[in-house]
Design a protein around this motif. Structure first.
Motif, PDB file in Angstrom:
ATOM      1  N   ALA A 102       0.831  -1.203   0.000  1.00  0.00           N
ATOM      2  CA  ALA A 102       0.000   0.000   0.000  1.00  0.00           C
ATOM      3  C   ALA A 102       0.863   1.249   0.000  1.00  0.00           C
ATOM      4  CB  ALA A 102      -0.921  -0.005   1.215  1.00  0.00           C
ATOM      5  N   ARG A 103       1.962   1.213   0.758  1.00  0.00           N
ATOM      6  CA  ARG A 103       2.849   2.375   0.789  1.00  0.00           C
ATOM      7  C   ARG A 103       3.579   2.537  -0.538  1.00  0.00           C
ATOM      8  NH1 ARG A 103       1.996   6.198   4.110  1.00  0.00           N
ATOM      9  NH2 ARG A 103       4.170   6.822   3.812  1.00  0.00           N
ATOM     10  N   SER A 104       3.834   1.398  -1.220  1.00  0.00           N
ATOM     11  CA  SER A 104       4.569   1.489  -2.481  1.00  0.00           C
ATOM     12  C   SER A 104       3.755   2.194  -3.556  1.00  0.00           C
ATOM     13  CB  SER A 104       4.966   0.089  -2.966  1.00  0.00           C
ATOM     14  OG  SER A 104       3.829  -0.619  -3.424  1.00  0.00           O
ATOM     15  N   ALA A 105       2.434   2.175  -3.428  1.00  0.00           N
ATOM     16  CA  ALA A 105       1.596   2.840  -4.429  1.00  0.00           C
ATOM     17  C   ALA A 105       1.761   4.353  -4.380  1.00  0.00           C
ATOM     18  CB  ALA A 105       0.131   2.471  -4.213  1.00  0.00           C
ATOM     19  N   GLY A 106       2.080   4.879  -3.166  1.00  0.00           N
ATOM     20  CA  GLY A 106       2.280   6.309  -3.025  1.00  0.00           C
ATOM     21  C   GLY A 106       1.084   7.095  -3.509  1.00  0.00           C
ATOM     22  N   ASN A 107       1.353   8.112  -4.338  1.00  0.00           N
ATOM     23  CA  ASN A 107       0.284   8.943  -4.903  1.00  0.00           C
ATOM     24  C   ASN A 107      -0.045   8.561  -6.334  1.00  0.00           C
ATOM     25  OD1 ASN A 107       0.033  10.611  -2.555  1.00  0.00           O
ATOM     26  ND2 ASN A 107       1.927  11.654  -3.155  1.00  0.00           N
ATOM     27  N   VAL A 108       0.431   7.372  -6.763  1.00  0.00           N
ATOM     28  CA  VAL A 108       0.167   6.939  -8.132  1.00  0.00           C
ATOM     29  C   VAL A 108      -1.326   6.691  -8.296  1.00  0.00           C
ATOM     30  CG1 VAL A 108       0.599   5.143  -9.835  1.00  0.00           C
ATOM     31  CG2 VAL A 108       2.461   5.954  -8.378  1.00  0.00           C
ATOM     32  N   SER A 109      -1.922   7.334  -9.272  1.00  0.00           N
ATOM     33  CA  SER A 109      -3.357   7.161  -9.516  1.00  0.00           C
ATOM     34  C   SER A 109      -3.632   5.941 -10.378  1.00  0.00           C
ATOM     35  CB  SER A 109      -3.931   8.414 -10.197  1.00  0.00           C
ATOM     36  OG  SER A 109      -3.751   9.555  -9.386  1.00  0.00           O
ATOM     37  N   ALA A 110      -2.760   5.694 -11.362  1.00  0.00           N
ATOM     38  CA  ALA A 110      -2.967   4.565 -12.262  1.00  0.00           C
ATOM     39  C   ALA A 110      -1.628   4.048 -12.741  1.00  0.00           C
ATOM     40  CB  ALA A 110      -3.835   4.969 -13.451  1.00  0.00           C
ATOM     41  N   MET A 111      -1.597   2.740 -13.065  1.00  0.00           N
ATOM     42  CA  MET A 111      -0.383   2.115 -13.589  1.00  0.00           C
ATOM     43  C   MET A 111      -0.746   1.270 -14.792  1.00  0.00           C
ATOM     44  SD  MET A 111       2.428  -0.391 -11.746  1.00  0.00           S
ATOM     45  CE  MET A 111       3.212   0.936 -10.836  1.00  0.00           C
ATOM     46  N   VAL A 112       0.059   1.404 -15.851  1.00  0.00           N
ATOM     47  CA  VAL A 112      -0.141   0.649 -17.086  1.00  0.00           C
ATOM     48  C   VAL A 112       0.949  -0.411 -17.177  1.00  0.00           C
ATOM     49  CG1 VAL A 112      -0.339   0.761 -19.595  1.00  0.00           C
ATOM     50  CG2 VAL A 112      -1.077   2.702 -18.187  1.00  0.00           C
ATOM     51  N   THR A 113       0.549  -1.673 -17.381  1.00  0.00           N
ATOM     52  CA  THR A 113       1.499  -2.769 -17.587  1.00  0.00           C
ATOM     53  C   THR A 113       1.046  -3.581 -18.793  1.00  0.00           C
ATOM     54  OG1 THR A 113       0.284  -4.199 -16.056  1.00  0.00           O
ATOM     55  CG2 THR A 113       2.095  -2.904 -15.131  1.00  0.00           C
ATOM     56  N   ASP A 114       1.863  -4.557 -19.185  1.00  0.00           N
ATOM     57  CA  ASP A 114       1.477  -5.398 -20.317  1.00  0.00           C
ATOM     58  C   ASP A 114       0.253  -6.223 -19.952  1.00  0.00           C
ATOM     59  OD1 ASP A 114       2.544  -8.533 -19.800  1.00  0.00           O
ATOM     60  OD2 ASP A 114       3.436  -6.992 -18.542  1.00  0.00           O
ATOM     61  N   GLY A 122      -3.803   2.800  -8.450  1.00  0.00           N
ATOM     62  CA  GLY A 122      -2.694   2.565  -7.531  1.00  0.00           C
ATOM     63  C   GLY A 122      -3.050   1.553  -6.466  1.00  0.00           C
ATOM     64  N   ALA A 123      -4.286   1.641  -5.947  1.00  0.00           N
ATOM     65  CA  ALA A 123      -4.716   0.697  -4.909  1.00  0.00           C
ATOM     66  C   ALA A 123      -4.817  -0.718  -5.473  1.00  0.00           C
ATOM     67  CB  ALA A 123      -6.055   1.137  -4.329  1.00  0.00           C
ATOM     68  N   GLN A 124      -5.329  -0.850  -6.700  1.00  0.00           N
ATOM     69  CA  GLN A 124      -5.440  -2.167  -7.317  1.00  0.00           C
ATOM     70  C   GLN A 124      -4.057  -2.783  -7.579  1.00  0.00           C
ATOM     71  OE1 GLN A 124      -7.758  -1.113 -10.756  1.00  0.00           O
ATOM     72  NE2 GLN A 124      -9.723  -1.576  -9.755  1.00  0.00           N
ATOM     73  N   GLN A 125      -3.116  -1.949  -7.999  1.00  0.00           N
ATOM     74  CA  GLN A 125      -1.766  -2.442  -8.229  1.00  0.00           C
ATOM     75  C   GLN A 125      -1.123  -2.900  -6.919  1.00  0.00           C
ATOM     76  OE1 GLN A 125      -0.396  -3.066 -11.031  1.00  0.00           O
ATOM     77  NE2 GLN A 125       1.700  -3.543 -10.361  1.00  0.00           N
ATOM     78  N   ALA A 126      -1.392  -2.174  -5.832  1.00  0.00           N
ATOM     79  CA  ALA A 126      -0.868  -2.570  -4.524  1.00  0.00           C
ATOM     80  C   ALA A 126      -1.453  -3.906  -4.098  1.00  0.00           C
ATOM     81  CB  ALA A 126      -1.179  -1.496  -3.492  1.00  0.00           C
ATOM     82  N   ASP A 127      -2.760  -4.097  -4.331  1.00  0.00           N
ATOM     83  CA  ASP A 127      -3.384  -5.375  -3.986  1.00  0.00           C
ATOM     84  C   ASP A 127      -2.793  -6.523  -4.816  1.00  0.00           C
ATOM     85  OD1 ASP A 127      -4.989  -4.182  -2.107  1.00  0.00           O
ATOM     86  OD2 ASP A 127      -6.714  -3.966  -3.456  1.00  0.00           O
ATOM     87  N   ARG A 128      -2.530  -6.237  -6.067  1.00  0.00           N
ATOM     88  CA  ARG A 128      -1.945  -7.282  -6.924  1.00  0.00           C
ATOM     89  C   ARG A 128      -0.537  -7.635  -6.451  1.00  0.00           C
ATOM     90  NH1 ARG A 128       1.442  -7.673 -11.322  1.00  0.00           N
ATOM     91  NH2 ARG A 128       0.969  -9.360 -12.781  1.00  0.00           N
TER      92      ARG A 128
END
Length: 842
Positions: free
Chosen positions: A51-63, A245-251
């Motif tokens: 959760a902390r690693s997500a920081g203020n990132v709103s969205a992340m794009v990956t393959d 960002g929250a979804q990426q942290a959960d993943r």
């Protein structure tokens, strides 16, 4: 006097017996509670750090391919033009591409700081997009500066301004530490060693070829993260995955927790084994106890106790002991979890620094299992207690029950079951058939236990009788008087030792098979290889440099990456079809490696049998780049320990995998005639720049391919050995109860002139005979199951069984020491019995 009063006084009168039984169940429950505590603690720590690693990132794009890349991002397939597209989406205030690749910090001796994966990432220029927080120093500003995670900095005693050598795919380089970073209160994520590089220099240092593993985006004020992610998805299309960002942290937390669940699964297996051993101990203890309390229980029946009350008395005593053992085991599991965390950290696998987490399900499961196992184990004894006849209280001798030899029906059934188990293990090669055979063999051994006591203990009894004289002869007669009890006591130890032996034999067989395959197939003289699973790789230019070295006849690099096919996802390697046959003989079973051209694949015959693939079949393969392609199987081969189970031409590999995944994981080198010493010296010199690589000759590489199995087996055997403690408790408890049962007999021996040392010798001979025979029987059973199971797991019906030499070397000496320790307290108690007191005992 009520049942509760009788129960309370009975437990108080048998304190030692109660304590030993409770200790056994506590040891078993400790594995269970330790499993829950460790996995829950990891889960909480990982989610916090993620959760902390997500920081203020709103969205992340990956393959969108779902193929593995960095644990912090995705596969490094994203082109720079996608960053501009994301930056142009309405509501995006900042967007940057994140480069990721292998970067392992080295200690002052040039060794990797962690045995788990290491990752190097670019530090975004925009503070809102940084996944970690700066704890000391400043962010890297140039190509010769790096930031390191707090855990790595602590282990290497790094502070801003110090130098750090980092192993990269392109060779080790020295950097200046500009800052120390963390993930919230956590020093790192999932034990990773994280190295941050300046954004401008990261792609070149990490060998990404200008591609990114992810694109991070920050939204403008008032724009919800979900809405922003939806807009970005509409722009980038279906070829990419977009998460908040929250979804990426959960993943991220899910990926790490999934890896941590392997530890939980191993601990869970230990818990089951320990519970089985504890159940046998408790059942044997209560059987002996009820036999010794026949007079007491019969007297209760004489004064009006019903059969139900008598059974409930025994079950209530079992429940009380189980509850006590469950409570002790619950807190023991917390200590066990802490110890395992420390041990994993010492092995280079640090876990999140979080306080132990004790959840409700841990408490409920520990107490329920503690009480449940004890009550179930004591069920047969309770049934026997309920059948006590009131007139039996007038009998003179009540402690010799259960001495009847097994009936012919049991003898015939046990023999048939044993033979069926042996036939299944010997004549079949399927995993399911062997597993059934193992269960049948164990069942048959349990049924035949009392019948096998005389022949199995004969060597030990005769040897000890010859050494100790009349004391050994008396112990011999005592053991044969009640073979059921000896079988029950020794059976507990047999299960524990058999489990350890099975794991050791399984690992040794798999290691032996893989090492033999590697030696048979390898034609190269030397192998430079990286550790699988760490993300380490070697610059392909190194292979060319080696090939041009004097004395080198042939050299070829093998890069590997993940692919997807219907029903499977596995590792695939690229080979040079011309150079590979000169360096490796994979023993082609069908087809030809000469047909390996673009659009084709060679597959291990073992894996082909498992997946149902056949020669000539066309398989749709999904690569990280280029999408899904039809690939035809042109060869099936036997030996897959050098380059894996799936091979495609190197030209196809470089076309379908991004530059960051084109680093060689293995380099095969063949020396010219008479030049082996010269080539080895050159490789040793080159390896100084690539500390992530190991240099082996043929024999050394054969040993290395099984090293991972050996490490896991060592850890498992070490933990499983704790179950031996329960087996020794079983022996000590049975001996102590036997001394109590034979108080009058011991008094008679003392009255006719037996000395205290002779009484001690009798008890020690019984213990040594039981422990040595039980240990050796367990070893034989474990090897008998482990060898065929190992061959089945490797997919080979025949092959040399691996011999667990360390286990065989220590088992007999350890059994002797364990027998003496188990007999220490009962022998001393027997020797201290007063003659007149013993003679008056009934």
């Amino acid at each position: 006097m009520g049942v509760r009063t009788v129960l309370r006084r009975g437990i108080a009168a048998r304190r030692v017996r109660t304590a030993t039984t409770a200790t056994a169940i506590a040891a078993a429950v400790a594995f269970l509670s330790g499993t829950y505590v460790l996995t829950d603690t990891i889960d909480v720590g990982v989610h916090h750090a993620a959760a902390r690693s997500a920081g203020n990132v709103s969205a992340m794009v990956t393959d969108a391919g779902g193929l593995k890349g960095s644990i912090l991002a995705g596969a490094p397939t994203i082109r720079p033009d996608l960053v501009a597209k994301v930056r142009g989406v309405s509501g995006v205030s900042a967007a940057e591409g994140i480069a990721a690749g292998y970067a392992m910090p080295l200690d002052r001796h040039g060794h990797a700081v962690s045995s788990s994966a290491a990752v190097g990432v670019s530090v975004p220029a925009d503070p809102r997009l940084r996944q970690f927080t700066l704890r000391d120093g400043h962010w890297p500003r140039s190509a010769d500066e790096v930031a390191v995670d707090a855990t790595t900095a602590g282990s290497l005693h790094l502070t801003p301004g110090r130098t750090l050598r980092v192993a990269l795919a392109g060779g080790a380089r020295t950097f200046t530490v500009s800052g120390v970073v963390g993930f919230g209160s956590a020093g790192t994520v999932a034990g990773l060693s994280v190295v941050g590089f300046a954004p401008g220099s990261a792609p070149g240092l990490l060998g990404t070829g200008g591609r990114y593993a992810a694109v991070e985006a920050a939204g403008r004020a008032g724009v919800p993260a979900a809405a922003l992610a939806h807009r970005i998805k509409a722009v980038v299309g279906a070829a990419y995955t977009v998460r908040t960002g929250a979804q990426q942290a959960d993943r991220l937390a899910g990926d790490i927790s999934g890896a941590a669940s392997v530890v939980g699964a191993i601990l869970g297996a230990f818990a089951v084994i320990a519970l089985i051993v504890a159940t046998l101990l408790i059942a044997n203890t209560f059987t002996i106890t009820v036999a010794q309390r026949t007079r007491e229980l019969a007297l209760l029946r004489c004064v009006g106790a019903s059969r139900g009350q008598t059974a409930r008395l025994v079950l209530a005593e079992a429940a009380a002991i189980g509850l006590a053992g469950g409570v002790v085991g619950l807190f023991g599991g917390i200590g066990l979890a802490a110890g395992l965390r420390a041990a994993l950290g010492a092995l280079g696998l640090p876990l999140p620094a979080t306080a132990p987490v004790l959840r409700t399900h841990t408490v409920v499961a520990s107490l329920a299992v503690g009480v449940g196992v004890t009550v179930v184990a004591a069920g047969a004894a309770a049934l026997r207690a309920s059948r006590s006849r009131p007139l039996a209280a007038l009998s003179a001798d009540l402690t010799t029950t259960g001495t009847r030899p097994p009936g012919w029906t049991r003898r015939i059934v046990a023999t048939c079951v044993l033979l069926a188990g042996v036939l299944l293990l010997v004549t079949t090669s399927g995993r399911g058939s062997i597993a059934i055979g193992a269960l049948v063999l164990l069942l048959g051994a349990g049924l035949a236990g009392p019948m096998l006591v005389r022949p199995l203990t004969a060597p030990a009894r005769r040897l000890l009788s010859a050494v100790t004289g009349v004391c050994g002869h008396l112990a011999d007669r005592q053991m044969l008087r009640n073979p059921r009890r000896v079988a029950g006591t020794g059976g507990t130890l047999v299960v524990a030792v058999a489990t350890v032996s099975l794991v050791a034999a399984l690992a040794a067989t798999i290691t032996s098979s893989r090492a033999l395959d590697a030696r048979r197939s390898l034609r190269a003289d030397y192998v430079l290889s990286t550790t699988p699973g760490t993300g380490a790789g070697l610059d392909p230019a190194l292979t060319g440099r080696i090939a041009r070295s004097p004395g080198v006849a042939a050299a070829s690099g093998i890069p590997c990456g993940i692919f997807q096919a219907p029903g499977t996802s596995d590792k695939l390697c690229g080979i040079d079809p011309e150079a590979y046959p000169r360096l490796v003989d994979p023993h082609v079973r069908a087809g030809s490696m000469a047909d390996l051209r673009p659009g084709t694949m060679a597959v291990s015959a073992t894996v082909a049998a498992r997946t149902g693939w056949h020669l000539g079949q066309t398989i749709p393969i999904t690569y990280p780049t280029g999408g899904t392609r039809p690939v035809r199987v042109v060869a099936l081969y036997d030996y897959d320990q050098v380059a894996g189970a799936f091979l495609i031409p190197l030209a196809d590999y470089t076309r379908h995998y991004p530059p960051a995944q084109q680093a060689d994981q293995t380099i095969l080198v063949r020396a010219a005639e008479g030049a082996r010493r010269q080539v080895r010296a050159e490789l040793v010199a080159l390896r100084g720049d690539y500390p992530q690589a190991s240099l082996d000759d043929r024999a050394g590489y054969g040993h290395r391919v099984g090293a991972g199995i050996d490490l896991i087996a060592t850890m498992m055997t070490g933990l499983l050995a704790l179950s031996l403690l329960i087996g020794l408790i079983a022996v000590a408890t049975a001996l102590a109860l036997g001394v109590l049962e034979r108080t009058r007999e011991i008094g008679l021996l003392r009255a006719v002139g037996a000395e205290a040392r002779q009484i001690r010798a009798i008890v020690r001979v019984e213990a040594l005979t039981t422990v040595v025979t039980g240990s050796l029987t367990g070893v034989v059973l474990g090897l008998s199951i482990g060898w065929p199971l190992g061959r089945a797991l490797e997919g080979r019906a025949f092959g040399p069984p691996g011999v667990p030499v360390p286990l065989l070397a220590v088992v007999l000496p350890a059994a002797v020491v364990a027998g003496l320790l188990a007999a220490a307290v009962p022998a001393r108690r027997a020797a201290r019995l007063h003659v007149l007191t013993a003679l008056h005992t009934e």
